[in-house]
Design an enzyme around this catalytic site. Structure first.
Site, PDB file in Angstrom:
ATOM      1  CG  ASP A  96       7.187  -8.747  -2.664  1.00 33.35           C
ATOM      2  OD1 ASP A  96       8.157  -8.262  -2.061  1.00 33.35           O
ATOM      3  OD2 ASP A  96       6.311  -8.058  -3.229  1.00 33.35           O
ATOM      4  CG  ASP A 196       8.900  -4.563   0.864  1.00 33.92           C
ATOM      5  OD1 ASP A 196       8.173  -4.023   0.025  1.00 33.92           O
ATOM      6  OD2 ASP A 196       8.852  -4.293   2.085  1.00 33.92           O
ATOM      7  CD  GLU A 246       9.304  -0.927  -2.642  1.00 27.38           C
ATOM      8  OE1 GLU A 246       8.241  -0.321  -2.819  1.00 27.38           O
ATOM      9  OE2 GLU A 246       9.546  -1.544  -1.587  1.00 27.38           O
ATOM     10  CG  HIS A 320       1.453  -3.335  -4.217  1.00 30.38           C
ATOM     11  ND1 HIS A 320       2.641  -3.500  -4.900  1.00 30.38           N
ATOM     12  CD2 HIS A 320       1.782  -3.283  -2.912  1.00 30.38           C
ATOM     13  CE1 HIS A 320       3.639  -3.554  -4.047  1.00 30.38           C
ATOM     14  NE2 HIS A 320       3.147  -3.424  -2.832  1.00 30.38           N
ATOM     15  CG  ASP A 321       3.145   0.229  -2.559  1.00 29.54           C
ATOM     16  OD1 ASP A 321       2.271  -0.322  -1.868  1.00 29.54           O
ATOM     17  OD2 ASP A 321       4.339  -0.136  -2.579  1.00 29.54           O
TER      18      ASP A 321
HETATM   19  C1  NOJ Z   1       6.801  -1.486  -0.047  1.00 27.83           C
HETATM   20  C2  NOJ Z   1       5.599  -2.278  -0.425  1.00 27.83           C
HETATM   21  O1  NOJ Z   1       5.447  -2.221  -1.812  1.00 27.83           O
HETATM   22  C3  NOJ Z   1       4.437  -1.682   0.339  1.00 27.83           C
HETATM   23  O2  NOJ Z   1       3.201  -2.170  -0.093  1.00 27.83           O
HETATM   24  C4  NOJ Z   1       4.667  -1.930   1.802  1.00 27.83           C
HETATM   25  O3  NOJ Z   1       3.672  -1.283   2.546  1.00 27.83           O
HETATM   26  C5  NOJ Z   1       6.036  -1.408   2.251  1.00 27.83           C
HETATM   27  N1  NOJ Z   1       7.080  -1.720   1.327  1.00 27.83           N
HETATM   28  C6  NOJ Z   1       6.416  -1.993   3.572  1.00 27.83           C
HETATM   29  O4  NOJ Z   1       6.732  -3.355   3.441  1.00 27.83           O
END
Ligand code: NOJ
Length: 548
Positions: A96, A196, A246, A320-321
């Site tokens: 990542d 990310d 992402e 995870h979000d």
């Molecule tokens: C996306 C990530 O998936 C998340 O967990 C993170 O807080 C933010 N980007 C900032 O890096």
């Protein structure tokens, strides 16, 4: 390594996956211990969220050193062993890369803070009145996106936490530093990368107030984004590797460009539009039941347009979000098994590369934390305070967190019914739901009808049938919001997928005729008989295959 179009990818959140040394925090050796389990799912790649040196204010998305391993998670030797042992089992590691920002503890930022001009230009510093930030942009974690540094008399931009300073991609030196990070990990044998919030890296030439929103329209898919990505990919030679970006608040047209192979940018994109269909008025912190019509429309548009323009989607419900999908769009009580399997069926047979987030394959649920002291996530803690300030009472704010907090998916992986769910020998860094007594790997291994074994079957089907990998897609039952149905077609094969999104029986608006089709997979014990289908049971999925 396997073609990403035929692959399934497993996501690991190391802090919550498996703790090998009994400190209550998952680690790299824990992942190594579980490689055979991961292999047993049939997946091709493992994406792990960051384990680099970091103060962990955002659990590793605040990187202090991109080339060193956080001792809490292990050593470089452990990581090398992980890469090698995964490869022995035919799986590739995807790392990542958090390149939109660094931790403010990163050496570059520390030098910037000391007034070193060269490093100040690595970040986005702006002059301005100490009382008034340069723009009204909001941080994604709440509050202003700017922080004032008195010693420098300047503000710096942080789209996320105040300890996550945005990098200045306009500076060629920054781009070179980041390419160097990719080359470093590529040399170590990493087989792919997840980038990310990569569509936020190109900021506008002029920084101005956003009178319509929180600023995102100025920097999402920003002015030089495609140039920056092409350069990064070309100069590091990763165009043949599996890469996923992402994409935050992105557009379809941009995602087509990011993922069309002719553009030589990325293999595929994550977008989140389909995971906002239960945000009331687009607000994550206001609860609403999912709008299935909208959900279906979004899938239909993204799937068909990506196909027409040769783009490629990452397809997923969980990470995870995000809260756990069975709690969010299924029924974690009465139809736990049926709804978890139905939701998996919807995703895994689409055109795109499916992702499974650790524990999703078990039907793990939202964590069910009842008190604010049980939450760990910076976003959740900030928004709890914001919700109270904005007039919700504690109970209401906790209800929102219970549904929306990122910690819902960060509770430890449930390996068995024992103390701490087999995740650790000591108390974990974050609480474990009681349902680990029956939702766990050991129990589901014993049950041939388990959610776990259903996921294995879906992964296998993708490998087995070219129509799942490469077939075109056509949506059916388009006017019936509670039915998510589609056909996949490839010369000689036709796949028919029908899912009831609801907990009630549904009468199909048009009878489904399936003479000549074979039953491939479904989530009720009774295989359907005859050659027509009129009614779908609660959360039922039916998948049929015709060889022409
Ligand atoms: C996306 C990530 O998936 C998340 O967990 C993170 O807080 C933010 N980007 C900032 O890096």
């Amino acid at each position: 390594m396997a073609d990403f179009r035929a692959s399934t990818i497993y996501q690991i959140y190391p802090k919550s996956f498996c703790d090998s040394n009994g400190d209550g925090i998952g680690d790299i050796r824990g992942i190594i211990e579980k490689l055979d389990y991961i292999k047993s799912l049939g997946v091709d790649y493992i994406w792990s969220t960051p384990f680099f040196v970091s103060p962990l204010n955002d659990n590793g998305y605040d990187v202090e050193d991109y080339k060193k391993i956080n001792p809490l998670f292990g050593t470089m030797k452990d990581v090398e062993e992980l890469i090698a042992k995964a490869e022995e089992r035919g799986m590739g590691l995807m790392f990542d890369m958090v390149f939109n920002h660094t931790s403010t503890r990163h050496e570059w930022f520390q030098k910037a803070l000391s007034g070193d001009k060269e490093y100040m230009d690595y970040y986005i510093f702006k002059d301005g009145d100490p009382e008034k930030p340069p723009t009204n942009w909001q941080s994604k974690f709440g509050g202003s996106a700017w922080e004032y540094v008195t010693s420098l008399k300047k503000w710096y931009l942080h789209l996320f936490d105040v300890t996550q300073a945005d990098l200045n991609w306009e500076n060629p030196k920054v781009r070179e530093e980041l390419k160097d990070v990719i080359r470093f990990w590529k040399k170590k044998g990493v087989k792919g990368f997840r980038f990310d919030v990569v569509n936020l890296i190109s900021k506008p030439d002029v920084f101005e107030d956003d009178t319509l929103g929180d600023g995102r329209r100025f920097y999402s898919d920003g002015p030089h984004i495609h140039e920056f990505l092409k350069e990064l990919v070309a100069d590091t030679g990763i165009d043949e590797m599996v890469t996923v970006g992402e994409m935050s608040s992105t557009t379809l047209d941009n995602c087509i460009r990011y993922s069309n192979p002719d553009e030589k940018e990325l293999s595929m994109c994550f977008n989140f539009h389909h995971l906002k269909v239960d945000y009331k008025d687009g607000n994550k912190w206001e609860l609403m039941n999912p709008d299935y019509r909208k959900l279906k429309e979004l899938f239909e548009t993204w799937q068909t347009k990506m196909e027409q323009k040769n783009g490629w989607n990452a397809v997923f419900w969980c990470n995870h979000d995000q809260p756990r999908i069975v709690s969010r769009m299924g029924d974690e009580k009465k139809y736990w098994k049926e709804s978890a399997k139905m939701l998996a069926t919807c995703i895994h047979l689409l055109r795109g590369t499916p992702y499974i987030f650790q524990g999703e394959e078990l039907g793990m649920t939202n964590a069910g934390y009842g008190d604010i002291s049980e939450y760990r996530d910076v976003e959740s803690i900030n928004y709890y305070q914001i919700m109270l300030k904005e007039g919700k009472n504690e109970e209401e704010a906790l209800e929102v967190l219970g549904n929306r907090s990122r910690d819902n998916s960060r509770s430890p992986m449930q390996w068995n019914s024992g103390k701490y769910a087999g995740f650790s020998e000591s108390e974990p860094w974050i609480g474990i739901p009681d349902n680990h007594k029956y939702i766990n790997v050991a129990a589901e291994e014993q049950d041939s009808d388990s959610i776990l074994n259903y996921y294995r079957k879906l992964v296998r089907l993708r490998k087995q049938y070219a129509v799942i990998q490469n077939g075109t897609i056509e949506f059916i039952y388009r006017e019936q919001p509670e039915v998510f149905g589609y056909k996949r077609l490839l010369k000689g094969q036709e796949l028919l997928v029908v899912n009831n999104l609801t907990g009630s029986e549904v009468v199909l608006q048009e009878i489904l005729h399936f003479e000549g089709y074979e039953y491939l997979i479904g989530n009720y014990p009774q295989e359907i008989s005859g050659d027509t289908l009129k009614v779908l049971k609660p959360y039922e999925s039916v998948v049929l295959l015709k060889r022409i």
